[in-house]
Design a protein around this motif. Sequence first.
Motif, PDB file in Angstrom:
ATOM      1  N   ARG A 152      15.195 -39.266 -18.422  1.00 13.68           N
ATOM      2  CA  ARG A 152      15.504 -40.345 -17.467  1.00 13.68           C
ATOM      3  C   ARG A 152      14.714 -40.200 -16.163  1.00 13.68           C
ATOM      4  O   ARG A 152      14.245 -41.194 -15.617  1.00 13.68           O
ATOM      5  CB  ARG A 152      17.010 -40.378 -17.182  1.00 13.68           C
ATOM      6  CG  ARG A 152      17.796 -40.836 -18.394  1.00 13.68           C
ATOM      7  CD  ARG A 152      19.247 -41.058 -18.049  1.00 13.68           C
ATOM      8  NE  ARG A 152      20.007 -41.380 -19.240  1.00 13.68           N
ATOM      9  CZ  ARG A 152      21.317 -41.586 -19.261  1.00 13.68           C
ATOM     10  NH1 ARG A 152      22.020 -41.509 -18.149  1.00 13.68           N
ATOM     11  NH2 ARG A 152      21.939 -41.875 -20.383  1.00 13.68           N
TER      12      ARG A 152
ATOM     13  N   SER B 103      20.813 -26.904 -23.606  1.00 12.27           N
ATOM     14  CA  SER B 103      21.913 -27.518 -24.366  1.00 12.27           C
ATOM     15  C   SER B 103      21.429 -28.307 -25.566  1.00 12.27           C
ATOM     16  O   SER B 103      22.215 -28.629 -26.453  1.00 12.27           O
ATOM     17  CB  SER B 103      22.804 -28.452 -23.536  1.00 12.27           C
ATOM     18  OG  SER B 103      23.286 -27.812 -22.394  1.00 12.27           O
TER      19      SER B 103
ATOM     20  N   SER C 137      24.081 -35.106 -28.891  1.00 14.54           N
ATOM     21  CA  SER C 137      23.792 -36.391 -28.256  1.00 14.54           C
ATOM     22  C   SER C 137      23.919 -36.238 -26.747  1.00 14.54           C
ATOM     23  O   SER C 137      25.013 -35.983 -26.237  1.00 14.54           O
ATOM     24  CB  SER C 137      24.808 -37.413 -28.785  1.00 14.54           C
ATOM     25  OG  SER C 137      24.805 -38.570 -27.984  1.00 14.54           O
ATOM     26  N   GLY C 138      22.810 -36.362 -26.048  1.00 13.60           N
ATOM     27  CA  GLY C 138      22.847 -36.226 -24.586  1.00 13.60           C
ATOM     28  C   GLY C 138      23.451 -34.897 -24.146  1.00 13.60           C
ATOM     29  O   GLY C 138      24.057 -34.818 -23.082  1.00 13.60           O
ATOM     30  N   GLY C 139      23.305 -33.861 -24.959  1.00 14.29           N
ATOM     31  CA  GLY C 139      23.831 -32.538 -24.599  1.00 14.29           C
ATOM     32  C   GLY C 139      25.261 -32.301 -25.062  1.00 14.29           C
ATOM     33  O   GLY C 139      25.786 -31.211 -24.909  1.00 14.29           O
TER      34      GLY C 139
ATOM     35  N   ARG D 196      34.402 -41.303 -26.920  1.00 17.90           N
ATOM     36  CA  ARG D 196      33.357 -42.330 -27.022  1.00 17.90           C
ATOM     37  C   ARG D 196      32.003 -41.749 -27.427  1.00 17.90           C
ATOM     38  O   ARG D 196      31.285 -42.339 -28.237  1.00 17.90           O
ATOM     39  CB  ARG D 196      33.252 -43.034 -25.661  1.00 17.90           C
ATOM     40  CG  ARG D 196      32.431 -44.271 -25.653  1.00 17.90           C
ATOM     41  CD  ARG D 196      33.215 -45.494 -26.136  1.00 17.90           C
ATOM     42  NE  ARG D 196      32.329 -46.647 -26.241  1.00 17.90           N
ATOM     43  CZ  ARG D 196      31.699 -47.006 -27.345  1.00 17.90           C
ATOM     44  NH1 ARG D 196      31.854 -46.313 -28.469  1.00 17.90           N
ATOM     45  NH2 ARG D 196      30.900 -48.048 -27.361  1.00 17.90           N
TER      46      ARG D 196
ATOM     47  N   ARG E  23      15.772 -23.034 -21.635  1.00 20.04           N
ATOM     48  CA  ARG E  23      16.531 -21.848 -22.069  1.00 20.04           C
ATOM     49  C   ARG E  23      17.467 -22.268 -23.209  1.00 20.04           C
ATOM     50  O   ARG E  23      17.644 -23.455 -23.486  1.00 20.04           O
ATOM     51  CB  ARG E  23      17.273 -21.207 -20.889  1.00 20.04           C
ATOM     52  CG  ARG E  23      18.252 -22.084 -20.089  1.00 20.04           C
ATOM     53  CD  ARG E  23      19.282 -22.660 -20.899  1.00 20.04           C
ATOM     54  NE  ARG E  23      20.334 -23.428 -20.343  1.00 20.04           N
ATOM     55  CZ  ARG E  23      21.305 -23.912 -21.114  1.00 20.04           C
ATOM     56  NH1 ARG E  23      21.320 -23.728 -22.404  1.00 20.04           N
ATOM     57  NH2 ARG E  23      22.260 -24.625 -20.601  1.00 20.04           N
TER      58      ARG E  23
ATOM     59  N   LYS F 166      28.367 -37.303 -11.193  1.00 21.84           N
ATOM     60  CA  LYS F 166      27.691 -37.385 -12.491  1.00 21.84           C
ATOM     61  C   LYS F 166      26.199 -37.553 -12.267  1.00 21.84           C
ATOM     62  O   LYS F 166      25.751 -37.771 -11.131  1.00 21.84           O
ATOM     63  CB  LYS F 166      28.250 -38.541 -13.327  1.00 21.84           C
ATOM     64  CG  LYS F 166      28.133 -39.895 -12.658  1.00 21.84           C
ATOM     65  CD  LYS F 166      28.814 -40.977 -13.466  1.00 21.84           C
ATOM     66  CE  LYS F 166      28.028 -41.286 -14.706  1.00 21.84           C
ATOM     67  NZ  LYS F 166      28.241 -42.643 -15.212  1.00 21.84           N
TER      68      LYS F 166
HETATM   69  C1  MCA Z   1      27.946 -40.848 -22.189  1.00 17.74           C
HETATM   70  N1  MCA Z   1      27.956 -41.637 -23.274  1.00 17.74           N
HETATM   71  C2  MCA Z   1      27.381 -40.993 -24.286  1.00 17.74           C
HETATM   72  C3  MCA Z   1      27.011 -39.739 -23.783  1.00 17.74           C
HETATM   73  N2  MCA Z   1      27.372 -39.669 -22.474  1.00 17.74           N
HETATM   74  N3  MCA Z   1      27.148 -41.351 -25.561  1.00 17.74           N
HETATM   75  C4  MCA Z   1      26.561 -40.442 -26.359  1.00 17.74           C
HETATM   76  N4  MCA Z   1      26.176 -39.216 -25.934  1.00 17.74           N
HETATM   77  C5  MCA Z   1      26.386 -38.841 -24.646  1.00 17.74           C
HETATM   78  N5  MCA Z   1      26.016 -37.632 -24.216  1.00 17.74           N
HETATM   79  C6  MCA Z   1      28.438 -43.006 -23.393  1.00 17.74           C
HETATM   80  C7  MCA Z   1      29.733 -43.291 -22.664  1.00 17.74           C
HETATM   81  O1  MCA Z   1      30.834 -43.063 -23.502  1.00 17.74           O
HETATM   82  C8  MCA Z   1      29.572 -44.755 -22.322  1.00 17.74           C
HETATM   83  O2  MCA Z   1      29.812 -45.524 -23.459  1.00 17.74           O
HETATM   84  C9  MCA Z   1      28.111 -44.869 -22.006  1.00 17.74           C
HETATM   85  O3  MCA Z   1      27.471 -43.803 -22.734  1.00 17.74           O
HETATM   86  C10 MCA Z   1      27.804 -44.739 -20.535  1.00 17.74           C
HETATM   87  O4  MCA Z   1      28.580 -43.689 -19.983  1.00 17.74           O
HETATM   88  P1  MCA Z   1      28.144 -42.878 -18.709  1.00 17.74           P
HETATM   89  O5  MCA Z   1      29.176 -41.897 -18.333  1.00 17.74           O
HETATM   90  O6  MCA Z   1      27.616 -43.819 -17.678  1.00 17.74           O
HETATM   91  O7  MCA Z   1      26.959 -42.065 -19.336  1.00 17.74           O
HETATM   92  P2  MCA Z   1      25.803 -41.409 -18.639  1.00 17.74           P
HETATM   93  O8  MCA Z   1      26.047 -41.159 -17.208  1.00 17.74           O
HETATM   94  O9  MCA Z   1      24.584 -42.177 -19.001  1.00 17.74           O
HETATM   95  O10 MCA Z   1      25.798 -39.962 -19.368  1.00 17.74           O
HETATM   96  C11 MCA Z   1      24.767 -39.486 -20.105  1.00 17.74           C
HETATM   97  C12 MCA Z   1      24.553 -38.014 -19.723  1.00 17.74           C
HETATM   98  C13 MCA Z   1      25.882 -37.275 -19.927  1.00 17.74           C
HETATM   99  C14 MCA Z   1      24.100 -37.927 -18.267  1.00 17.74           C
HETATM  100  C15 MCA Z   1      23.466 -37.472 -20.601  1.00 17.74           C
HETATM  101  O11 MCA Z   1      26.302 -37.410 -21.261  1.00 17.74           O
HETATM  102  C16 MCA Z   1      25.817 -35.835 -19.547  1.00 17.74           C
HETATM  103  O12 MCA Z   1      25.944 -35.467 -18.381  1.00 17.74           O
HETATM  104  N6  MCA Z   1      25.611 -34.935 -20.537  1.00 17.74           N
HETATM  105  C17 MCA Z   1      25.603 -33.520 -20.298  1.00 17.74           C
HETATM  106  C18 MCA Z   1      26.392 -32.828 -21.356  1.00 17.74           C
HETATM  107  C19 MCA Z   1      26.499 -31.321 -21.101  1.00 17.74           C
HETATM  108  O13 MCA Z   1      26.735 -30.868 -19.981  1.00 17.74           O
HETATM  109  N7  MCA Z   1      26.324 -30.520 -22.126  1.00 17.74           N
HETATM  110  C20 MCA Z   1      26.351 -29.094 -22.023  1.00 17.74           C
HETATM  111  C21 MCA Z   1      27.204 -28.531 -23.112  1.00 17.74           C
HETATM  112  P3  MCA Z   1      30.331 -47.014 -23.381  1.00 17.74           P
HETATM  113  O14 MCA Z   1      29.611 -47.680 -22.246  1.00 17.74           O
HETATM  114  O15 MCA Z   1      29.972 -47.561 -24.716  1.00 17.74           O
HETATM  115  O16 MCA Z   1      31.794 -46.869 -23.159  1.00 17.74           O
HETATM  116  S1  MCA Z   1      27.157 -26.710 -23.026  1.00 17.74           S
HETATM  117  C22 MCA Z   1      26.070 -26.356 -24.276  1.00 17.74           C
HETATM  118  O17 MCA Z   1      25.670 -27.212 -25.011  1.00 17.74           O
HETATM  119  C23 MCA Z   1      25.472 -25.006 -24.459  1.00 17.74           C
HETATM  120  C24 MCA Z   1      26.351 -23.866 -24.142  1.00 17.74           C
HETATM  121  C25 MCA Z   1      24.214 -24.898 -23.622  1.00 17.74           C
HETATM  122  O18 MCA Z   1      23.221 -24.347 -24.136  1.00 17.74           O
HETATM  123  O19 MCA Z   1      24.243 -25.366 -22.486  1.00 17.74           O
END
Ligand code: MCA
Length: 502
Positions: free
Chosen positions: A254, A276, A403-405, A467, A298, A229
């Motif tokens: 970050r 994203s 939210s965060g992608g 979550r 992009r 991750k």
């Molecule tokens: C984790 N949490 C979140 C998110 N991610 N809350 C809201 N939004 C988020 N994005 C919550 C968890 O449930 C947890 O809650 C707490 O935050 C910590 O979790 P952890 O896993 O440690 O989170 P993190 O490592 O800080 O993750 C944040 C992140 C991750 C790095 C931004 O969400 C991530 O990798 N996002 C990438 C998403 C992505 O790949 N999107 C592409 C979609 P609690 O502690 O309360 O239980 S494809 C798309 O959109 C199109 C096609 C495009 O153009 O790409």
Amino acid sequence: MQTIYDSFLASVEASPDKALFDRPGKPDISFAEARDSVWRLATVLTDIGVKPGDRVAAQTDKSPEAIFLYLATLQIGAVYLPLNTAYTGSEIDYFIGDAAPRLFVCRPGTLAGHKARQNDGLRVESLGDEGDGTLADLVRVAKPRQDRVERQMNDAAAILYTSGTTGRSKGAVLTHGNLASNTAALLESWRYTADDRLIHALPIFHTHGLFVAANMSIVAGATMIWLAKFDDEAVIDLMADATVLMGVPTFYTRLLKSDRLNRETTANMRLFVSGSAPLLAEDHRNFEARTAHQILERYGMTETCMIATNPYDGARKPGAVGMPLPGIEIRITDRETGALLPRGEIGAIEVRGPNVFDGYWKLPEKTAAEFRADRFFITGDLGQIGEDGYLRIVGRDKDLVISGGYNVYPKEVEGLIDDIPGVIESAVIGLPHPDLGEGVTAVVVPEVGIHLEEARIIAAIGNRLARYKQPKRVLFVTELPRNAMGKVQKAELRKAFAGLYA
Ligand code: MCA
Ligand code: AMP
């Protein structure tokens, strides 16, 4: 053009001993080793009874094995369906019911619970990120299956669920041609080659991590430095040994918080990509000031893979997503009439090309509603093409929070909140959030005389909603602002509470 699977075989032939996965603290996995694992998995899937066209659903932790499962699924002509690890049991019920996969692969720790789903038409196995799980046990004793099922470019390769603005999630069916053509366009646009070393820190159940980052590396014959991750300090440590990073805007927000992000630590890198969700113009400028690298932003979508990109050579402009990728057309139209708008005007972003998906799984009417007669797909985003030829996304015509992608569809969250006793109605909105871009926020109207607590609302929906979809905050109001037609004015709510997370 060849399929992603055939390109994978070509990459193995070209450099069998080269690392496809460079795993910090663990042995590398070469292209040839990856092929061996894929071929064994292909045997296991075939023995299980997975036939061409069948769906293979996977809710697995991020691991090379999960990528092997994806490639083996393509090899045998089946359709890969990755699922976010955050989805709860009731969300999984829906996806399995809708997609009717032949095989569902879950995490070892959840196998006991999911086994109850198994029946004559559905097999349930597990796969862990340490070579563990029941599927891995079968792979260890399997002989490699070397042949592959011939697929045409218009055959389905994958289904990715993307939530609907009006109801449940819809499965976007992506073809081999969508994936292969988009990968080729990105390789060319970003000069991505076998010499690249990508820091792969994205999840692999979405387009960005799987169909952009992983497909590009597999096809180019490049190495992925594999992180389970995103971790800002780990990513900075790896930059000296890497060339490319692909991330969502939160990655960059970050990274900018670390004192170690500077010209020296990024000196070996040649490209930083963001997508994203909108990248803050301020982050774009600060990143350049600190590192001398311009982030390349992009624009893409699950239904269309990547659509537009800032140029590799030439200005990468903050707040813009650039020009269409090779072979793709973009136009801006009037939201109501669909008429083409003059340059510079804001309207609906529509896209046509080999990247655009086949349709929503088993939903021909919904599919038809999102296409124009001339096959342009209506993205639901609002934008403008400037005099400089760059596309800028100025808003969304769809009720969506990113939210965060991760996409969160307010309707789904509102439906669950509205079912809580004592709630009259709710509106879920995205408010500016310093880390996540937008923070999911619920605005709730309680019944008169009823006292509701924020924590109780979140607890009530907790086990039914992933979550990341759950509101970070719940606000209470006596009524929601409405227009003359009775429609809730979310823009007003966003304005009223804009500073909540500041
Ligand atoms: C984790 N949490 C979140 C998110 N991610 N809350 C809201 N939004 C988020 N994005 C919550 C968890 O449930 C947890 O809650 C707490 O935050 C910590 O979790 P952890 O896993 O440690 O989170 P993190 O490592 O800080 O993750 C944040 C992140 C991750 C790095 C931004 O969400 C991530 O990798 N996002 C990438 C998403 C992505 O790949 N999107 C592409 C979609 P609690 O502690 O309360 O239980 S494809 C798309 O959109 C199109 C096609 C495009 O153009 O790409
Ligand atoms: P998804 O449904 O997960 O595929 O998300 C696609 C949506 O993400 C698009 O329709 C856009 O609203 C948004 N998106 C993707 N890339 C960008 C970007 N660079 N800037 C603004 N929005 C983006």
